[in-house]
Design an enzyme around this catalytic site. Structure first.
Site, PDB file in Angstrom:
ATOM      1  N   ASP A 118       0.834  -1.195   0.000  1.00  0.00           N
ATOM      2  CA  ASP A 118       0.000   0.000   0.000  1.00  0.00           C
ATOM      3  C   ASP A 118       0.880   1.261   0.000  1.00  0.00           C
ATOM      4  OD1 ASP A 118      -2.767   1.197   0.356  1.00  0.00           O
ATOM      5  OD2 ASP A 118      -1.741   2.046   2.097  1.00  0.00           O
TER       6      ASP A 118
ATOM      7  N   LYS B  54       1.471   4.166  -3.035  1.00  0.00           N
ATOM      8  CA  LYS B  54       1.410   5.610  -2.826  1.00  0.00           C
ATOM      9  C   LYS B  54       2.679   6.291  -3.329  1.00  0.00           C
ATOM     10  CE  LYS B  54      -1.670   5.266   1.187  1.00  0.00           C
ATOM     11  NZ  LYS B  54      -1.855   5.558   2.631  1.00  0.00           N
TER      12      LYS B  54
END
Length: 846
Positions: free
Chosen positions: A704, A708
């Protein structure tokens, strides 16, 4: 010089001559006109007086209509009496009692003098009616005198009430000063003579407040006459010009000029501003608020006209002036004229023959038939005119006679009449030079199965008019209004993924939608919600409190094609799809949505960090299709991380490095992890609080955070792929192959290694933080690192994200964006903020 130019010159000269009209010298004059609906009863008179007395007009001129329905009652009285029907006496008694009762209600014990005056005027009316009953015909002069009495009575009622409240107020009977003549084009004002008479009257009536009778006047011979239907509004404009007013307020019972007839289009909106030309076009084709004739003096003088609601005086209404509202769409309003007919003159013998159109219009003029609309094809094979239904038989006979020779010789095949016709007009100054307006109108009507019989558009391009069957008129108006949707801030919203974040967003929307409609002119219509298995659609888009239960019971299976069609409805100007899922499949639809002009807002990182080719396709579709792509929440929930980076780059700064804590989940875990509780226990607590994904391994794996970082790198112009990032996750190999529930149960296997790592960091006076790093060469990494206790990342609060931008400008002291970066509420708020930014870009007042 054109007639309008002559009027402008006449009024300009008259304005110079009446500069000294009011006794207050250079004090500005504000003119008001109140219609019959605003003066329906005693309570209405009180409301009107309150409106006037609350204003701080330096000089106040108020023109009044008759009480609601009185003018029609007076005309019926005259006709009944002239027909020698004794029923006129009962009608007269009803009218008498209504006015006397209004006087008693308004003035109470002080009404004696006014009632005596009214009794005398009503007795005079009775005598006139008796004379008409003897004559048996309603003489024109008598009818003019009778039908204007209502304005005289209402003016006396209003003046008396204002004076009873302790305010000095003069009453001007318009018949004392206003001189008019009647011609083919309607009523013409003798401005010079009227101004001179007003100057004489004003010399002996210096009061600050003046109440004036509308509708009535005298002709050049001194006979009482009227200004015709809608004449009171015309009176308001005339006296505004004669008094050299700075503005005219016309008070009625609606919130200004509406975008369409609200009886046919409940969603019609009040227009804040119109140009004179727009208002004339709308009024001509059926808008009932103001008559085109009223605007002539105002147009000549550049006098603003405000259409206001006397029942809602705080509403600003519509301002009609030289320039309308340039900020809105090309079509400002739609108007519908009914009770019309088409007369079509058709024949091959007309082609190339000069003077045919002249003969058509000459014949109609001789028959006193007014032409509403004209349409002729470039082939000259036919000329089509739209006339009032009451005139169509006369028009047909006149044209049959005018072209009898050509008809007998077959040069003209037919003069055909089609009855039950209506004309729909789309009006707007900004239609001029804007491609696609006509196409949109025709396409909208075609989808509504409305057949267009004739089309007309003038060279000004301010009006597109179409003739159609009256049976289709209401449907056509609704379809056209929806097709242009004259409230351009309306957004058709579709939400995909009503899970943790999606649910929070929908709840936030439901609470905010009424306020946004009221305060920001932003109308968010949640017309579709889709989960992985089913979807819920709505035509209106009202989001109910039980939307979740409705979705759960919906029998509509999820279908992206159907979902997209429904959200991207042709009758709504803007469509936005909000993807709150984490689905790669949903992200694959973004290019097509954006290319179709659908805006996309998402916290889904799959698009921004997925295949580079798809990312480029998204950017290309956004540029080509006009859809906006907003994804601020993909990196920092509600934090302005992407917009800050975008601002740095767009202003010419050079990025050196990005370093950040990009996971609110991991920030919370390592801010809390001090050894007093097992690491696995903290992970389960974060899951319960909604800080983690449903499968905590998605957070612990570091993917995750890596996604980003890829999004930020691409925003900075670096073509980074997810595989390029050095990802050092926290999930041991033995947990990778388990299902979600098994993995959560086995989280304890993390504890020993994590405790050892924490102890080692503490021994060096460091803390543990999960950090993402990117340099300008494109080297990217994410992983658990030791940082000194003095580092900025060491003192973060719980779920705070923190991103440091080191740039050429911020080389020695990096620019930091910091704040909460996890949790369903803050992530939903970040998505909502993107939606509001989109609304602002589309014209909402935010």
């Amino acid at each position: 010089m054109s007639p309008f130019a002559k009027l402008s010159a006449t009024l300009a000269a008259t304005r110079q001559n009446i500069a000294g009209l009011n006794a207050t010298g250079s004090q500005p004059v504000t003119a008001h006109k109140f219609g019959g609906s605003s003066l329906a009863d005693a309570d209405c008179f009180r409301r009107v007086a309150g409106i006037l007395l609350e204003r701080d007009d330096a000089t106040q001129v108020t023109v009044v209509s008759a009480m609601q329905g009185v003018t029609n009652a007076l005309i019926a009285l005259a006709q009944t009496a002239a027909a020698k029907d004794p029923a006129w006496q009962a009608q007269w008694s009803t009218l008498r009692e209504r006015h006397l009762e209004t006087a008693r209600d308004l003035l109470g014990d002080k009404s004696g003098a006014l009632r005596v005056w009214l009794e005398a005027r009503l007795a005079d009316l009775a005598d006139t009616l008796k004379a008409l009953a003897v004559l048996g015909i309603p003489a024109r002069e008598a009818l003019d005198s009778i039908q204007g009495l209502g304005e005289v009575w209402s003016a006396h009622l209003l003046r008396a009430y204002i004076e009873s409240l302790g305010h000095d107020c003069a009453l001007l009977d318009a018949r004392e000063v206003l001189i008019v003549s009647h011609g083919e084009l309607g009523v013409a004002v003798d401005w010079q003579a009227s101004a001179e008479r007003l100057a004489d009257w004003r010399a002996s009536h210096p009061q600050r407040r003046v109440v004036i009778t509308g509708f009535v006047a005298r002709d050049g011979e001194g006979r009482a006459t009227t200004l015709g239907r809608n004449g009171s509004d015309f009176s308001g404009a005339i006296f505004a010009a004669l008094f050299d007013a700075c503005e005219l307020h016309i008070w009625t019972d609606v919130d200004g000029v509406l975008s369409a007839d609200p009886r046919l289009v409940p969603e019609a909106v009040s227009l804040n501003a119109l140009s004179y030309e727009e208002a004339c076009e709308l009024a001509y084709f059926g808008a009932k608020v103001i008559h085109p004739q009223t605007m002539l003096p105002a147009m000549a003088l550049g006098l603003p006209i405000h259409i206001r609601n006397s029942f809602k005086p705080s509403h600003p209404g519509t301002c009609i002036a030289t320039v309308g509202d340039a900020a809105n769409g090309p079509v400002r309003g739609l108007s519908l004229a009914d009770q019309l007919a088409i007369v079509n003159v058709e024949g091959a013998g007309m082609i190339g023959v000069p003077g045919t159109a002249e003969r058509v219009f000459a014949a109609l003029r001789e028959a006193k038939v007014s032409v509403v609309m004209i349409s002729q094809g470039s082939s000259e094979h036919s000329i089509c005119v739209v006339v009032r239904a009451a005139d169509c038989a006369r028009a047909e006979l006149a044209l049959d006679a005018a072209f009898s020779r050509e008809l007998s010789q077959g040069q003209i095949q037919a003069i055909a009449v089609t009855r039950d016709i209506s004309v729909l007009a789309a009006v707007g100054d900004r239609m001029a030079g804007m491609p696609g307006v006509a196409a949109r109108l025709f396409a909208t009507l075609g989808r509504a199965q409305v057949n267009i019989r004739a089309i007309a558009q003038g060279a000004s391009e301010r009006n597109i008019s179409v003739a159609l069957a009256s049976a289709d008129a209401a449907r056509a108006l609704r379809a056209a209004h929806a097709g242009f949707w004259l409230s351009p801030q309306t957004l058709s919203v579709g939400v995909i993924g009503p899970g943790n974040v999606g649910r929070a967003l929908l709840d936030q929307l439901r609470e905010a939608i009424p306020r946004l409609r009221r305060e920001a002119n932003l109308d968010l219509r949640v017309r579709a919600i889709a989960s992985s298995s089913r979807m819920l659609t709505s035509e209106r888009g009202d989001l109910s409190a039980d939307w979740s239960a409705q979705l759960a019971s919906s029998d509509q299976p999820s279908d992206f094609e159907h979902f997209t069609r429904h959200v991207h409805a042709a009758h709504l100007p803007h469509a936005v799809i909000i993807d709150c899922s984490a689905s790669d499949e949903v992200a694959s639809h973004y290019p097509a949505w954006l290319a179709a002009g659908i805006h996309v807002i998402t916290p889904n990182k799959q698009a921004g960090s997925g295949p580079l080719a798809r990312w480029q396709a998204i950017r290309d579709a956004r540029a080509g299709g006009g859809g906006r792509f907003r994804y601020e929440a993909t990196v920092g929930a509600g934090l302005p991380v992407i917009s800050t980076l975008r601002d740095l780059i767009d202003t010419g700064d050079e990025l050196i490095a990005i370093e950040g804590i990009l996971s609110g989940t991991l920030a919370w875990l390592f801010n809390r992890y001090d050894g007093t509780a097992a690491f696995s226990a903290l992970v389960r607590e974060a899951l319960a609080l909604g800080y983690t994904e449903p499968d905590p391994r998605d957070d612990l794996s570091g993917l995750d955070v890596a996604r980003k970082l890829v999004i930020l790198a691409r925003e900075a112009g670096q073509p980074l792929q997810l595989a390029d990032v050095d990802v050092r996750g926290l999930v041991p190999a033995e947990l990778l192959d388990l299902d979600k529930d098994q993995a959560i149960a086995a989280l304890d296997t993390l504890d020993a290694a994590m405790a050892e790592t924490l102890q080692a960091a503490r021994s060096r006076q460091c803390v543990l933080r999960y950090v993402a790093r990117l340099d300008k060469q494109g080297h990217a990494s994410v992983g658990l690192v030791e940082l000194p206790e003095t580092h900025a990342f060491a003192t973060l609060r719980l779920t705070d994200n923190s991103v440091q931008f080191t740039t050429k400008r911020y080389a020695n002291n990096p620019l930091i964006v910091q704040g909460p970066g996890a949790g369903r509420e803050v992530t939903a708020a970040g998505i909502f903020a993107d939606l509001l930014r989109l609304g602002a870009a589309l014209g909402a007042r935010l």
